[in-house]
Scaffold this motif. Structure first.
Motif, PDB file in Angstrom:
ATOM      1  N   VAL A 335     -15.418 -19.071  20.642  1.00 39.14           N
ATOM      2  CA  VAL A 335     -15.804 -19.392  19.270  1.00 39.14           C
ATOM      3  C   VAL A 335     -14.729 -18.857  18.334  1.00 39.14           C
ATOM      4  CG1 VAL A 335     -17.557 -19.160  17.471  1.00 39.14           C
ATOM      5  CG2 VAL A 335     -18.231 -19.200  19.885  1.00 39.14           C
ATOM      6  N   GLY A 336     -14.114 -19.752  17.584  1.00 42.26           N
ATOM      7  CA  GLY A 336     -13.100 -19.343  16.622  1.00 42.26           C
ATOM      8  C   GLY A 336     -13.617 -19.453  15.202  1.00 42.26           C
ATOM      9  N   LYS A 355      -6.108 -24.704  19.906  1.00 39.88           N
ATOM     10  CA  LYS A 355      -6.360 -23.433  20.586  1.00 39.88           C
ATOM     11  C   LYS A 355      -7.349 -23.567  21.744  1.00 39.88           C
ATOM     12  CE  LYS A 355      -5.213 -20.731  16.496  1.00 39.88           C
ATOM     13  NZ  LYS A 355      -5.527 -19.563  15.637  1.00 39.88           N
ATOM     14  N   LYS A 356      -7.783 -24.806  21.998  1.00 37.61           N
ATOM     15  CA  LYS A 356      -8.678 -25.111  23.125  1.00 37.61           C
ATOM     16  C   LYS A 356      -9.974 -24.303  23.040  1.00 37.61           C
ATOM     17  CE  LYS A 356      -4.838 -26.364  26.161  1.00 37.61           C
ATOM     18  NZ  LYS A 356      -4.133 -26.111  27.442  1.00 37.61           N
ATOM     19  N   LEU A 357     -10.581 -24.353  21.847  1.00 30.70           N
ATOM     20  CA  LEU A 357     -11.826 -23.638  21.616  1.00 30.70           C
ATOM     21  C   LEU A 357     -13.014 -24.527  21.950  1.00 30.70           C
ATOM     22  CD1 LEU A 357     -10.951 -22.005  18.171  1.00 30.70           C
ATOM     23  CD2 LEU A 357     -10.562 -21.078  20.466  1.00 30.70           C
ATOM     24  N   ASP A 358     -14.165 -23.906  22.129  1.00 33.80           N
ATOM     25  CA  ASP A 358     -15.400 -24.646  22.342  1.00 33.80           C
ATOM     26  C   ASP A 358     -16.114 -24.929  21.027  1.00 33.80           C
ATOM     27  OD1 ASP A 358     -15.683 -24.627  25.409  1.00 33.80           O
ATOM     28  OD2 ASP A 358     -15.297 -22.531  24.937  1.00 33.80           O
ATOM     29  N   MET A 359     -15.890 -24.055  20.067  1.00 34.41           N
ATOM     30  CA  MET A 359     -16.605 -24.161  18.791  1.00 34.41           C
ATOM     31  C   MET A 359     -15.799 -23.432  17.732  1.00 34.41           C
ATOM     32  SD  MET A 359     -20.461 -22.647  18.143  1.00 34.41           S
ATOM     33  CE  MET A 359     -20.818 -21.721  16.645  1.00 34.41           C
ATOM     34  N   ILE A 360     -15.796 -23.931  16.518  1.00 36.52           N
ATOM     35  CA  ILE A 360     -15.115 -23.241  15.427  1.00 36.52           C
ATOM     36  C   ILE A 360     -15.961 -23.330  14.166  1.00 36.52           C
ATOM     37  CG2 ILE A 360     -13.751 -25.242  14.631  1.00 36.52           C
ATOM     38  CD1 ILE A 360     -11.415 -23.187  14.224  1.00 36.52           C
ATOM     39  N   ALA A 361     -16.026 -22.245  13.424  1.00 41.77           N
ATOM     40  CA  ALA A 361     -16.748 -22.193  12.157  1.00 41.77           C
ATOM     41  C   ALA A 361     -15.732 -21.953  11.052  1.00 41.77           C
ATOM     42  CB  ALA A 361     -17.789 -21.075  12.178  1.00 41.77           C
ATOM     43  N   CYS A 362     -15.776 -22.770  10.015  1.00 44.48           N
ATOM     44  CA  CYS A 362     -14.782 -22.634   8.951  1.00 44.48           C
ATOM     45  C   CYS A 362     -15.463 -22.429   7.607  1.00 44.48           C
ATOM     46  CB  CYS A 362     -13.869 -23.862   8.919  1.00 44.48           C
ATOM     47  SG  CYS A 362     -14.719 -25.420   8.580  1.00 44.48           S
ATOM     48  N   ASP A 375     -21.524 -11.096   0.038  1.00 46.53           N
ATOM     49  CA  ASP A 375     -22.630 -10.910   0.983  1.00 46.53           C
ATOM     50  C   ASP A 375     -23.208 -12.242   1.432  1.00 46.53           C
ATOM     51  OD1 ASP A 375     -22.543  -8.113   1.012  1.00 46.53           O
ATOM     52  OD2 ASP A 375     -23.719  -7.996  -0.834  1.00 46.53           O
ATOM     53  N   GLN A 376     -22.671 -13.341   0.904  1.00 44.87           N
ATOM     54  CA  GLN A 376     -23.137 -14.667   1.278  1.00 44.87           C
ATOM     55  C   GLN A 376     -22.004 -15.490   1.872  1.00 44.87           C
ATOM     56  OE1 GLN A 376     -25.010 -15.948  -2.516  1.00 44.87           O
ATOM     57  NE2 GLN A 376     -26.956 -15.759  -1.426  1.00 44.87           N
ATOM     58  N   ASN A 377     -22.369 -16.562   2.520  1.00 44.20           N
ATOM     59  CA  ASN A 377     -21.359 -17.420   3.126  1.00 44.20           C
ATOM     60  C   ASN A 377     -21.903 -18.838   3.234  1.00 44.20           C
ATOM     61  OD1 ASN A 377     -18.894 -18.090   4.264  1.00 44.20           O
ATOM     62  ND2 ASN A 377     -18.942 -16.430   5.761  1.00 44.20           N
ATOM     63  N   ALA A 378     -21.023 -19.777   3.489  1.00 42.79           N
ATOM     64  CA  ALA A 378     -21.374 -21.166   3.769  1.00 42.79           C
ATOM     65  C   ALA A 378     -20.314 -21.677   4.722  1.00 42.79           C
ATOM     66  CB  ALA A 378     -21.411 -21.992   2.489  1.00 42.79           C
ATOM     67  N   MET A 379     -20.717 -22.379   5.764  1.00 43.95           N
ATOM     68  CA  MET A 379     -19.766 -22.763   6.810  1.00 43.95           C
ATOM     69  C   MET A 379     -20.012 -24.174   7.314  1.00 43.95           C
ATOM     70  SD  MET A 379     -19.201 -19.396   9.170  1.00 43.95           S
ATOM     71  CE  MET A 379     -17.986 -18.208   8.612  1.00 43.95           C
ATOM     72  N   THR A 380     -18.969 -24.724   7.918  1.00 43.73           N
ATOM     73  CA  THR A 380     -19.080 -25.962   8.675  1.00 43.73           C
ATOM     74  C   THR A 380     -18.672 -25.646  10.103  1.00 43.73           C
ATOM     75  OG1 THR A 380     -18.559 -27.315   6.742  1.00 43.73           O
ATOM     76  CG2 THR A 380     -18.318 -28.351   8.901  1.00 43.73           C
ATOM     77  N   VAL A 381     -19.467 -26.108  11.063  1.00 45.83           N
ATOM     78  CA  VAL A 381     -19.224 -25.805  12.470  1.00 45.83           C
ATOM     79  C   VAL A 381     -18.843 -27.078  13.205  1.00 45.83           C
ATOM     80  CG1 VAL A 381     -20.232 -24.880  14.594  1.00 45.83           C
ATOM     81  CG2 VAL A 381     -20.896 -23.913  12.377  1.00 45.83           C
ATOM     82  N   PHE A 382     -17.734 -27.005  13.954  1.00 43.49           N
ATOM     83  CA  PHE A 382     -17.287 -28.112  14.792  1.00 43.49           C
ATOM     84  C   PHE A 382     -17.370 -27.694  16.258  1.00 43.49           C
ATOM     85  CE2 PHE A 382     -15.123 -28.670  10.751  1.00 43.49           C
ATOM     86  CZ  PHE A 382     -15.236 -30.030  10.505  1.00 43.49           C
ATOM     87  N   PHE A 383     -17.617 -28.670  17.127  1.00 44.67           N
ATOM     88  CA  PHE A 383     -17.706 -28.421  18.560  1.00 44.67           C
ATOM     89  C   PHE A 383     -16.653 -29.251  19.291  1.00 44.67           C
ATOM     90  CE2 PHE A 383     -21.860 -27.989  16.625  1.00 44.67           C
ATOM     91  CZ  PHE A 383     -22.316 -26.767  17.106  1.00 44.67           C
ATOM     92  N   ALA A 384     -16.201 -28.732  20.427  1.00 43.91           N
ATOM     93  CA  ALA A 384     -15.239 -29.478  21.239  1.00 43.91           C
ATOM     94  C   ALA A 384     -15.865 -30.786  21.715  1.00 43.91           C
ATOM     95  CB  ALA A 384     -14.798 -28.634  22.432  1.00 43.91           C
ATOM     96  N   GLU A 385     -15.001 -31.742  22.026  1.00 41.54           N
ATOM     97  CA  GLU A 385     -15.454 -33.094  22.343  1.00 41.54           C
ATOM     98  C   GLU A 385     -16.438 -33.128  23.505  1.00 41.54           C
ATOM     99  OE1 GLU A 385     -13.493 -37.465  23.454  1.00 41.54           O
ATOM    100  OE2 GLU A 385     -12.214 -35.719  23.069  1.00 41.54           O
ATOM    101  N   GLN A 386     -16.240 -32.265  24.511  1.00 41.28           N
ATOM    102  CA  GLN A 386     -17.076 -32.341  25.706  1.00 41.28           C
ATOM    103  C   GLN A 386     -18.536 -31.962  25.456  1.00 41.28           C
ATOM    104  OE1 GLN A 386     -14.489 -30.272  25.306  1.00 41.28           O
ATOM    105  NE2 GLN A 386     -14.789 -28.268  26.300  1.00 41.28           N
ATOM    106  N   TYR A 387     -18.827 -31.386  24.293  1.00 44.84           N
ATOM    107  CA  TYR A 387     -20.208 -31.016  24.006  1.00 44.84           C
ATOM    108  C   TYR A 387     -20.985 -32.162  23.377  1.00 44.84           C
ATOM    109  CZ  TYR A 387     -18.645 -26.367  25.169  1.00 44.84           C
ATOM    110  OH  TYR A 387     -18.130 -25.294  25.841  1.00 44.84           O
ATOM    111  N   GLN A 388     -20.267 -33.164  22.898  1.00 40.16           N
ATOM    112  CA  GLN A 388     -20.896 -34.339  22.288  1.00 40.16           C
ATOM    113  C   GLN A 388     -21.945 -33.933  21.257  1.00 40.16           C
ATOM    114  OE1 GLN A 388     -22.219 -37.119  25.284  1.00 40.16           O
ATOM    115  NE2 GLN A 388     -20.249 -37.164  26.326  1.00 40.16           N
TER     116      GLN A 388
END
Length: 421
Positions: A335-336, A355-362, A375-388
């Protein structure tokens, strides 16, 4: 250690106060239990009311105080049976010699003794009495009966007593009793999480905070990362049943309860420790640390003295920790994190592949409301292609809430990976 006290907000404690000078400590105990987030209701015997008033406990607990077995108002609302069902724990503090004898004999002639027989909740007693009364054979015999019946007896402390005697019989301090209650519920929740949590049985390694790259013995290169997001994720992973190791850069944060913390400073040291953790065994590696991209080529042995208007420092590239771990033959779920100031999603999607990650949060750290120190955050999460799996948008929330959503995303990915044919 720091605790997430919100987990106790649905736990109900009955504090039973019996006759004795130690009843004044019970008022403080109510406050300490409330500080931890517990719901507290107080039951008082007639003897207790000779030492302290019900009004005191009502003000401190925020709930009506229960004093009578046959109280028409209580029976119309929360009668003794409903009170017994309501409790997650019954704590009798102080527990007088008379109350202990009633419990041992199975008497039910007042509200407390009836409550004791009617509840399925664990019962704890904290005896407080004269040292000779404590040592008396009938008292010890009664205590042994309670232990055999499954009651948890909290040993009294030794010291000077109100009567002038010195010896065993003092009720422990309210802070110590509240701490024991907190730890009991935390351990119970941990046992459940280790069996049924989203990450039960997983070993998770998390990097968090900044790194510091020395220029000389007193100066360094670093960044604005506070480590708050990484520490929140560590706490969330532990609550989900994982065994968590936190590799922390130089930050001023309390270690989440139950989490193993290893302090590191530079990128090289963080990489070395990450590789060591990989050798020990790792199922999920979460790289939230804001690792310095460059370090000084040659660190000065002594403080660099100010001379001239310019100082030229040669920098060399630091190793990419998350990419290095992802390239290992026995790689964990990777997880990056991408903290960007523009084109956030575009850069994050690129890092996921490069970087050949399985998941990344930006996230966009240029926003003051969700930046490094927020103290707060907001993110978008992407997953590697093989997780569909489709990308997930995590709307602005506390970092603790975001951390919980990230744990859920990791769990879902671990259970949705499409293995190559």
């Amino acid at each position: 250690m720091s605790f997430d006290l919100s987990v106790f907000s649905n736990k109900n404690i009955i504090l039973a106060v019996t006759g004795g000078i130690a009843a004044y400590k019970s008022a403080i105990l109510v406050r300490r239990l409330k500080d931890y987030g517990f719901n507290v209701r107080v039951v008082m015997t007639h003897g207790a009311q000779a030492f302290i008033t019900p009004l005191t406990f009502q003000a401190l607990s925020g709930n009506p105080v229960h004093t009578e077995l046959l109280d028409p108002e209580a029976e119309a609302g929360m009668g003794h049976i409903e009170l017994a069902r309501w409790a997650d724990l019954v704590l009798v503090a102080p527990a007088s010699c008379d109350t202990i004898a009633k419990f041992a004999a199975g008497l039910a002639d007042d509200l407390l003794s009836t409550l004791y027989l009617a509840t399925k909740a664990p019962v704890w007693v904290a005896p407080a009495m004269n040292q000779q009364m404590w040592a008396a054979k009938p008292t010890q015999r009664n205590l042994n009966t309670l232990v055999e019946d499954g009651v948890h007896v909290i040993m009294p402390e030794a010291g000077s007593q109100a009567c002038g005697d010195v010896g065993l019989g003092r009720m422990p301090e309210p802070e110590d009793l509240a701490e024991q209650v907190k730890n009991y519920f935390h351990q119970a929740q941990r046992a459940i999480a280790e069996k049924f949590g989203l990450l039960a049985g997983k070993r998770v390694v998390i990097t968090a905070g900044p790194t510091r790259e020395a220029i000389d013995p007193v100066r360094y290169i670093s960044n604005h990362s506070t480590g708050k997001m990484g520490f929140a994720i560590a706490a969330a992973c532990y609550s989900a049943g994982a065994k968590v190791t936190l590799l922390a850069g130089p930050v001023s944060l309390d270690t989440p309860n139950g989490v193993r913390r290893i302090n590191v400073s530079s990128a090289i040291k963080m990489l070395d420790e990450s590789m060591h953790q990989l050798e020990e065994g790792c199922d999920v590696f979460i790289a939230t640390a804001a690792v310095a991209d460059y370090r000084v080529a040659e660190v000065a042995e002594h403080k660099i003295k100010k001379a001239g208007d310019e100082l030229n420092v040669s920098l060399v590239k630091n190793p990419d920790i998350v990419a290095t771990i992802a390239q290992q033959s026995k790689r964990p779920f990777m997880v990056g994190f991408a903290a960007e100031t523009r084109n956030v999603e575009e850069y994050a999607a690129g890092k996921l592949i490069a970087k050949k990650l399985d998941m990344i949060a930006c996230n966009d750290v240029s926003r003051a409301d969700i930046g490094f120190a927020s103290d707060q955050n907001a993110m978008t999460v992407f997953f590697a292609e093989q997780y569909q799996m489709e990308k997930r948008d995590l709307e602005k929330a506390s970092k603790q809430e975001i951390a919980q959503q990230l744990v859920e995303a990791i769990h879902d990915a671990l259970n949705h990976k499409i293995e190559p044919v």
